[in-house]
Design a protein around this motif. Structure first.
Motif, PDB file in Angstrom:
ATOM      1  N   ALA A 131       9.626 -22.633 -24.994  1.00 21.22           N
ATOM      2  CA  ALA A 131       9.160 -21.306 -24.954  1.00 21.22           C
ATOM      3  C   ALA A 131      10.212 -20.288 -24.336  1.00 21.22           C
ATOM      4  CB  ALA A 131       7.985 -21.093 -24.284  1.00 21.22           C
ATOM      5  N   VAL A 132      10.924 -20.955 -23.363  1.00 23.14           N
ATOM      6  CA  VAL A 132      11.873 -20.037 -22.360  1.00 23.14           C
ATOM      7  C   VAL A 132      13.190 -20.211 -23.019  1.00 23.14           C
ATOM      8  CG1 VAL A 132      10.621 -20.324 -20.770  1.00 23.14           C
ATOM      9  CG2 VAL A 132      12.218 -21.824 -20.744  1.00 23.14           C
ATOM     10  N   ALA A 133      13.737 -21.126 -23.873  1.00 28.98           N
ATOM     11  CA  ALA A 133      14.986 -21.400 -24.170  1.00 28.98           C
ATOM     12  C   ALA A 133      15.316 -21.560 -25.506  1.00 28.98           C
ATOM     13  CB  ALA A 133      15.636 -22.630 -23.514  1.00 28.98           C
ATOM     14  N   THR A 134      14.422 -21.069 -26.541  1.00 30.88           N
ATOM     15  CA  THR A 134      14.743 -21.474 -27.960  1.00 30.88           C
ATOM     16  C   THR A 134      15.821 -20.187 -28.299  1.00 30.88           C
ATOM     17  OG1 THR A 134      12.327 -22.130 -28.279  1.00 30.88           O
ATOM     18  CG2 THR A 134      13.565 -21.135 -30.207  1.00 30.88           C
ATOM     19  N   PRO A 135      16.676 -20.647 -29.093  1.00 30.70           N
ATOM     20  CA  PRO A 135      17.992 -19.696 -29.244  1.00 30.70           C
ATOM     21  C   PRO A 135      17.465 -18.889 -30.509  1.00 30.70           C
ATOM     22  CG  PRO A 135      18.665 -21.981 -29.873  1.00 30.70           C
ATOM     23  CD  PRO A 135      17.006 -22.148 -29.144  1.00 30.70           C
ATOM     24  N   ASP A 136      18.426 -17.847 -30.725  1.00 29.56           N
ATOM     25  CA  ASP A 136      18.157 -16.884 -31.908  1.00 29.56           C
ATOM     26  C   ASP A 136      18.527 -17.935 -32.979  1.00 29.56           C
ATOM     27  OD1 ASP A 136      20.908 -16.903 -31.707  1.00 29.56           O
ATOM     28  OD2 ASP A 136      21.126 -15.129 -31.476  1.00 29.56           O
ATOM     29  N   ALA A 137      18.074 -17.363 -34.319  1.00 28.02           N
ATOM     30  CA  ALA A 137      18.657 -18.502 -35.591  1.00 28.02           C
ATOM     31  C   ALA A 137      19.878 -18.611 -35.525  1.00 28.02           C
ATOM     32  CB  ALA A 137      18.445 -17.593 -36.745  1.00 28.02           C
ATOM     33  N   ALA A 138      20.827 -17.902 -35.228  1.00 28.10           N
ATOM     34  CA  ALA A 138      22.353 -18.325 -35.278  1.00 28.10           C
ATOM     35  C   ALA A 138      22.703 -19.345 -34.018  1.00 28.10           C
ATOM     36  CB  ALA A 138      23.419 -17.196 -34.918  1.00 28.10           C
ATOM     37  N   GLY A 139      22.077 -19.244 -33.099  1.00 25.93           N
ATOM     38  CA  GLY A 139      22.333 -20.056 -31.872  1.00 25.93           C
ATOM     39  C   GLY A 139      21.545 -21.627 -32.229  1.00 25.93           C
ATOM     40  N   ALA A 140      20.420 -21.495 -32.917  1.00 23.77           N
ATOM     41  CA  ALA A 140      19.952 -22.744 -33.473  1.00 23.77           C
ATOM     42  C   ALA A 140      20.720 -23.253 -34.499  1.00 23.77           C
ATOM     43  CB  ALA A 140      18.426 -22.337 -34.005  1.00 23.77           C
ATOM     44  N   VAL A 163      21.219 -25.394 -20.087  1.00 25.35           N
ATOM     45  CA  VAL A 163      22.305 -24.918 -19.388  1.00 25.35           C
ATOM     46  C   VAL A 163      22.433 -23.465 -20.410  1.00 25.35           C
ATOM     47  CG1 VAL A 163      24.828 -24.796 -19.430  1.00 25.35           C
ATOM     48  CG2 VAL A 163      23.444 -26.871 -19.080  1.00 25.35           C
ATOM     49  N   ALA A 164      22.149 -23.346 -21.430  1.00 22.22           N
ATOM     50  CA  ALA A 164      22.248 -22.022 -22.338  1.00 22.22           C
ATOM     51  C   ALA A 164      21.169 -21.196 -21.771  1.00 22.22           C
ATOM     52  CB  ALA A 164      21.838 -22.134 -23.991  1.00 22.22           C
ATOM     53  N   ARG A 165      19.943 -21.198 -21.171  1.00 22.59           N
ATOM     54  CA  ARG A 165      19.214 -20.348 -20.700  1.00 22.59           C
ATOM     55  C   ARG A 165      19.680 -19.964 -19.410  1.00 22.59           C
ATOM     56  NH1 ARG A 165      16.019 -16.672 -21.857  1.00 22.59           N
ATOM     57  NH2 ARG A 165      17.381 -15.715 -20.290  1.00 22.59           N
ATOM     58  N   THR A 166      20.422 -20.897 -18.590  1.00 24.73           N
ATOM     59  CA  THR A 166      20.972 -20.438 -17.485  1.00 24.73           C
ATOM     60  C   THR A 166      22.271 -19.643 -17.671  1.00 24.73           C
ATOM     61  OG1 THR A 166      20.238 -22.390 -16.259  1.00 24.73           O
ATOM     62  CG2 THR A 166      22.072 -21.285 -15.250  1.00 24.73           C
ATOM     63  N   VAL A 167      22.992 -19.694 -18.762  1.00 26.06           N
ATOM     64  CA  VAL A 167      24.033 -19.108 -19.140  1.00 26.06           C
ATOM     65  C   VAL A 167      23.524 -17.695 -19.475  1.00 26.06           C
ATOM     66  CG1 VAL A 167      26.023 -18.562 -20.709  1.00 26.06           C
ATOM     67  CG2 VAL A 167      25.690 -20.831 -19.703  1.00 26.06           C
ATOM     68  N   ALA A 168      22.494 -17.538 -20.060  1.00 25.63           N
ATOM     69  CA  ALA A 168      21.526 -16.231 -20.505  1.00 25.63           C
ATOM     70  C   ALA A 168      21.239 -15.551 -19.198  1.00 25.63           C
ATOM     71  CB  ALA A 168      20.515 -16.496 -21.484  1.00 25.63           C
ATOM     72  N   ASP A 169      20.673 -16.231 -18.440  1.00 31.27           N
ATOM     73  CA  ASP A 169      20.307 -15.562 -17.060  1.00 31.27           C
ATOM     74  C   ASP A 169      21.314 -15.133 -16.372  1.00 31.27           C
ATOM     75  OD1 ASP A 169      17.642 -16.436 -17.566  1.00 31.27           O
ATOM     76  OD2 ASP A 169      17.648 -18.127 -16.431  1.00 31.27           O
ATOM     77  N   LEU A 170      22.516 -15.888 -16.119  1.00 31.29           N
ATOM     78  CA  LEU A 170      23.587 -15.085 -15.512  1.00 31.29           C
ATOM     79  C   LEU A 170      24.171 -13.921 -16.201  1.00 31.29           C
ATOM     80  CD1 LEU A 170      25.501 -18.524 -14.650  1.00 31.29           C
ATOM     81  CD2 LEU A 170      24.418 -17.070 -13.052  1.00 31.29           C
TER      82      LEU A 170
END
Length: 193
Positions: A131-140, A163-170
Motif C-alpha cells: 500500500a505504501v511502496a508500490t511504484p509507478d508503472a515504470a518503476g514496477a 528503501v525506495a519508499r524511504t528515498v521517496a520520503d527524503l
C-alpha cells in the motif's frame, strides 16, 4: 558467528533457546558494518593490490554468507580518498540540511504509520508495504527486470521497495517512482561471481 545476526535483523528479536524454555528479547537495531573489498584492501588499484584479483575479492567476500548480505539494505562502495579530494570544496548540502531532511522523512513515516504498530518503512510488510511502496508503472517494470537480472530473493525485492519508499520520503515525494527504485537498486550488493 556473524550468521547469528540473521534472525535478529529479520525479526527484531533475539531468541535464546534452552531445554525447557525459549526466551525472546527485543533486538531492533541498526547494523553499520565495513569491510575491505579483499584481503589486501586494494581491489581497484592493481599497483597496490595482490596479483590474485578478482578471485581474491570473491574468496574474501564469500566469508560473509549470501543470506546475511541479503538482509543488509544498503551496500555502498567507498573509494579511497586521494590528496586531490582533500582540496575539493565542501558539499552543497551540509550536515544540518541532511539532518533536517531525515527528520522530515521520519515525521512523514510516523504520520503514515500512526494507525499501525510500526514506526518506519523498514518495518512495513505484506499488504501494508504494498500500500505504501508500490511504484509507478515504470518503476514496477524496472524493479521486475532488475529482480530477474540481479536474481533478487523475495526478501531482497521487498527490501528494495522499503528503501525506495524511504528515498521517496527524503525527496518529499508522495509516491514511489522509477528514479526512487533505481536509487534503491543501486544500493544492492552485486555478486563478484
Amino acid at each position: 558467528m556473524l550468521d547469528s545476526l540473521r534472525q535478529p535483523i529479520e525479526s527484531g528479536e533475539a531468541v535464546v533457546a534452552r531445554a525447557n524454555a525459549h526466551v525472546r528479547y527485543p533486538a531492533r537495531f541498526q547494523l553499520v558494518a565495513a569491510m575491505n573489498p579483499r584481503r589486501c584492501g586494494y581491489l581497484s588499484d592493481p599497483a597496490l593490490g595482490c596479483g590474485r584479483a578478482p578471485k581474491c575479492a570473491g574468496d574474501y567476500q564469500s566469508r560473509i554468507s549470501g543470506p546475511l548480505f541479503d538482509r543488509i539494505d544498503l551496500h555502498v562502495d567507498v573509494a579511497a580518498v586521494s590528496a586531490a579530494d582533500l582540496t575539493l570544496p565542501p558539499p552543497a548540502e551540509g550536515n544540518e540540511q541532511v539532518a533536517a531532511r531525515v527528520a522530515q522523512a521520519r515525521k512523514r513515516q510516523r504520520e503514515r504509520f500512526k494507525d499501525h504498530p510500526i514506526r518506519t518503512n523498514a518495518e512495513a510488510e505484506g499488504e501494508l508495504l504494498d500500500a505504501v511502496a508500490t511504484p509507478d508503472a515504470a518503476g514496477a517494470k524496472l524493479l521486475t527486470d532488475a529482480a530477474e537480472r540481479m536474481k533478487l530473493s523475495a526478501r531482497g525485492y521487498h527490501r528494495v521497495l522499503r528503501v525506495a519508499r524511504t528515498v521517496a520520503d527524503l525527496a518529499e515525494a508522495e509516491s514511489v517512482t522509477k528514479s526512487h527504485i533505481a536509487e534503491a537498486l543501486s544500493y544492492r550488493r552485486l555478486s563478484l561471481a
